[in-house]
Design an enzyme around this catalytic site. Structure first.
Site, mmCIF file in Angstrom:
data_model
loop_
_atom_site.group_PDB
_atom_site.id
_atom_site.type_symbol
_atom_site.label_atom_id
_atom_site.label_comp_id
_atom_site.label_asym_id
_atom_site.label_seq_id
_atom_site.Cartn_x
_atom_site.Cartn_y
_atom_site.Cartn_z
ATOM 1 N N CYS A 4 -4.413 -9.785 10.346
ATOM 2 C CA CYS A 4 -3.663 -9.591 8.989
ATOM 3 C C CYS A 4 -4.497 -8.803 8.045
ATOM 4 C CB CYS A 4 -3.066 -10.766 8.535
ATOM 5 S SG CYS A 4 -2.326 -10.446 6.775
ATOM 6 N N ASP A 30 -4.354 -1.943 -5.361
ATOM 7 C CA ASP A 30 -3.825 -1.239 -4.344
ATOM 8 C C ASP A 30 -4.212 0.140 -3.895
ATOM 9 O OD1 ASP A 30 -0.278 -1.397 -3.078
ATOM 10 O OD2 ASP A 30 -1.417 0.385 -2.711
ATOM 11 N N HIS A 46 -2.220 -17.662 4.237
ATOM 12 C CA HIS A 46 -1.191 -16.531 5.015
ATOM 13 C C HIS A 46 0.152 -17.172 5.322
ATOM 14 C CE1 HIS A 46 -0.218 -13.333 7.608
ATOM 15 N NE2 HIS A 46 0.856 -14.187 8.444
ATOM 16 N N ASN A 87 8.455 -6.924 -1.910
ATOM 17 C CA ASN A 87 9.251 -6.385 -0.857
ATOM 18 C C ASN A 87 9.287 -7.390 0.278
ATOM 19 O OD1 ASN A 87 9.623 -3.895 -2.382
ATOM 20 N ND2 ASN A 87 7.577 -3.082 -1.503
ATOM 21 N N HIS A 100 3.394 -10.477 -0.539
ATOM 22 C CA HIS A 100 2.412 -9.865 -1.876
ATOM 23 C C HIS A 100 3.401 -9.481 -3.005
ATOM 24 C CE1 HIS A 100 3.349 -6.795 1.069
ATOM 25 N NE2 HIS A 100 3.644 -6.003 0.204
#
Ligand code: AMP
Ligand code: ZN
Length: 114
Positions: A4, A30, A46, A87, A100
């Site tokens: 990840c 980002d 996670h 998202n 996120h």
């Protein structure tokens, strides 16, 4: 979690520009910014997507927003406005399977979400 990329950022094996950190949340720039300010806020634990946050773990979302508002106030985004987006899943456009929250600001954002 192995493989990840956001867990690797938390571990420090992938470099990033940190914006905020506490014991539960990390925020960083980002890598492909869509606005002058484009930060990602992630839980250190996670969790693949918002759909994997169980009802008893919803404090995770509160903690992400608490961190967002800390950064928003420090950067003066509260004066002019900003956008937050999570998202989720394939049709939601989620590319990285670690929850996120995007914080976007510093320019006039379009009203379109599509
Ligand atoms: P999403 O489409 O919501 O899954 O967004 C994933 C975001 O992660 C994108 O905006 C990418 O530009 C960003 N991203 C991917 N890899 C990295 C990285 N190594 N460091 C910072 N941001 C990244
Ligand atoms: Zn992860």
């Amino acid at each position: 979690m192995k493989d990840c990329i956001f867990c690797k950022i938390i571990e420090g094996t992938i470099p990033t520009t940190k914006i905020y950190e506490d014991d539960r949340v990390l925020a960083f720039k980002d890598i492909s910014p869509l606005a002058p300010i484009h930060y990602l806020f992630i839980p250190k634990k996670h969790t693949a997507s918002l759909c994997d946050v169980s009802p008893s773990e919803m404090d995770t979302v509160k903690e992400l927003y608490a961190a967002v508002m800390d950064v928003v106030r420090k950067e003066g985004l509260d004066k002019r406005g900003f956008r937050t987006v999570i998202n989720t899943g394939e049709m939601g456009g989620q590319a990285v399977p670690h929850v996120h929250l995007h914080l976007l600001g510093g320019k006039q954002l379009s009203a379109s979400f599509a």
